[in-house]
Motif scaffolding. Structure first.
Motif, PDB file in Angstrom:
ATOM      1  N   LEU A 215      38.051 -25.007  13.551  1.00 53.22           N
ATOM      2  CA  LEU A 215      39.011 -24.592  14.528  1.00 53.22           C
ATOM      3  C   LEU A 215      40.132 -26.460  14.397  1.00 53.22           C
ATOM      4  O   LEU A 215      41.133 -26.831  14.812  1.00 53.22           O
ATOM      5  CB  LEU A 215      38.718 -24.248  15.554  1.00 53.22           C
ATOM      6  N   GLN A 216      39.169 -27.728  13.925  1.00 55.90           N
ATOM      7  CA  GLN A 216      40.225 -28.562  13.891  1.00 55.90           C
ATOM      8  C   GLN A 216      40.568 -28.812  12.781  1.00 55.90           C
ATOM      9  O   GLN A 216      41.846 -29.166  12.930  1.00 55.90           O
ATOM     10  CB  GLN A 216      38.719 -30.050  13.505  1.00 55.90           C
ATOM     11  N   GLY A 217      40.947 -27.971  11.779  1.00 54.78           N
ATOM     12  CA  GLY A 217      41.281 -28.035  10.418  1.00 54.78           C
ATOM     13  C   GLY A 217      42.785 -27.546  11.179  1.00 54.78           C
ATOM     14  O   GLY A 217      43.807 -27.756  10.788  1.00 54.78           O
ATOM     15  N   ASP A 218      42.714 -26.277  11.767  1.00 53.70           N
ATOM     16  CA  ASP A 218      43.726 -25.160  12.594  1.00 53.70           C
ATOM     17  C   ASP A 218      44.558 -26.193  12.908  1.00 53.70           C
ATOM     18  O   ASP A 218      45.758 -26.007  13.344  1.00 53.70           O
ATOM     19  CB  ASP A 218      43.176 -23.970  13.048  1.00 53.70           C
ATOM     20  N   LEU A 219      43.909 -26.909  13.922  1.00 58.04           N
ATOM     21  CA  LEU A 219      44.609 -27.592  15.363  1.00 58.04           C
ATOM     22  C   LEU A 219      45.676 -28.727  14.417  1.00 58.04           C
ATOM     23  O   LEU A 219      46.628 -28.938  14.624  1.00 58.04           O
ATOM     24  CB  LEU A 219      43.945 -28.934  15.783  1.00 58.04           C
ATOM     25  N   ALA A 220      45.056 -29.505  13.062  1.00 59.64           N
ATOM     26  CA  ALA A 220      45.464 -30.246  12.219  1.00 59.64           C
ATOM     27  C   ALA A 220      47.080 -30.007  12.229  1.00 59.64           C
ATOM     28  O   ALA A 220      48.099 -30.243  12.078  1.00 59.64           O
ATOM     29  CB  ALA A 220      44.632 -31.096  11.384  1.00 59.64           C
TER      30      ALA A 220
END
Length: 377
Positions: free
Chosen positions: A351-356
């Motif tokens: 999810l952190q990667g998606d948010l970026a």
């Protein structure tokens, strides 16, 4: 001669049908316990269980304590799942005839169904001690052990059942299940194939064979088995879903999507299928495959069905918003998922990667179509 031929024709008509024969016997006799018992047996074979029980009880009224009558009544009661009374009568027959292997086997079945597995196992073993080639007793003992999670112990009994009766379909199938549960894939596959040879339209055997083949990366063979199931059960949503997964493995994306859509047509509340399809429609690198509106509808449906129990719902829902260019919504949903993923660091990292990406206004793309490290389960 003509009169005698007519009488003979009428009489042989009675003999052709056991129920008619015993009814006729009772009509021309009184207090006939043998005929009552015979009619009870015939009715049970014909599936008329309640009437069979009534005649079995009448036979015992005429001949109290008769072992054959008690056996017949117990068999009918077992068929009707009236287990405590069936067990009582079987135990009385065992007392009268302790070496009757069939009665001990049926007592074991009644005990197993009545929640007494250890006592049931004792009766199955007793039946096999009396008659080692009792295929049904050996199968029943194997099945009891398999249901208790003792798959390794069940092998010997299923194989004994097969030695006694080579075409014991249930023994072959359950042996295959036991072998699958203990990671003996090749042996399991052989037993599933034998089950199918004995009964080509055995849908569960085809399905489990397909699962075993897929685990061994024999994907095309698995697809063929699932297509066989759909010829037997075209409305089986689970099989359409399984076939979709295999087709995706073979990169047959259009076909996989079609099978998932059929799955959801048949069973709209399958949240996992809705998520799998939504993920592809939201994140496929092939623009012709993407459909953000449908992806969002499916992800929202999965959310309504499963709530927040499956954290990947947040990821798929966010990806659908991003595909539609609704990045503030995508960020809000992904952040909410990240907050709830404290105990699941792998999901949190995804999810952190998606948010970026979303903060840069970039939608998510997954070349693996759900099969790679970034896949939605």
């Amino acid at each position: 001669i003509a009169i005698l031929m007519t009488i003979a024709h009428v009489q042989t008509g009675l003999w052709k049908d056991s129920v008619r024969l015993w009814r006729h016997t009772l009509a021309v006799t009184t207090e006939n316990g043998v005929a009552e018992r015979g009619l009870g047996t015939a009715l049970l074979k014909a599936g008329q269980v309640d009437e069979a029980i009534a005649h079995d009880r009448e036979a015992l009224r005429i001949r109290p304590g008769d072992a054959n009558g008690l056996t017949n009544l117990a068999n009918a009661l077992l068929e009707k799942k009236e287990l405590p009374e069936a067990i009582e009568h079987y135990r009385e027959v065992v007392r009268l005839r302790p070496d009757d292997s069939e009665v001990r086997r049926n007592l074991g079945k009644a005990l197993a169904q009545n929640g007494a597995p250890e006592k049931a196992a004792e009766e199955f073993r007793a039946a096999l001690k009396i008659k080692p080639d009792d295929s049904d007793a050996a199968y029943s003992l194997g099945n009891l052990l398999l249901e208790q999670g003792r798959a390794e112990e069940s092998f010997a009994w299923f194989r004994q059942a097969i030695r006694a009766k080579a075409n014991n379909l249930a023994a072959h199938y359950n042996l295959a299940i036991a072998l699958s549960r203990t990671n003996r894939a090749d042996e399991a596959i052989a037993e599933f194939r034998e089950t199918i040879r004995l009964q080509p339209r055995h849908a569960d055997a085809h399905n489990n064979l397909a699962i075993a083949l897929l685990k061994k990366d024999q994907v095309q063979a698995a697809i063929a088995e699932w297509r066989s199931v759909l010829q037997i059960q075209p409305g089986n949503a689970d099989i359409h879903n399984n076939l979709a997964v295999a087709l995706l493995r073979e990169k047959q994306l259009d076909a996989a999507i079609a099978e998932w859509r059929e799955t959801l047509r048949l069973q709209p509340d399958k949240a996992g299928t809705a998520l799998s399809l939504a993920w592809i429609l939201a994140t496929s690198p092939e623009s012709a495959m993407r459909n953000g509106s449908e992806a969002l509808t499916l992800a929202q449906r999965a959310y309504r069905i499963a709530g927040e129990r499956n954290l990947m719902i947040f990821r798929v829902l966010a990806a659908a918003y991003a595909e539609l260019g609704q990045f503030p919504d995508a960020i809000e949903v992904a952040e909410k998922g990240e907050e709830r993923a404290d105990e699941y660091p792998a999901i949190a990292r995804l999810l952190q990667g998606d948010l970026a990406l979303y903060r840069e206004g970039i939608p998510l793309r997954d070349p693996s179509h759900g099969l790679g490290a970034d896949a939605a389960p």
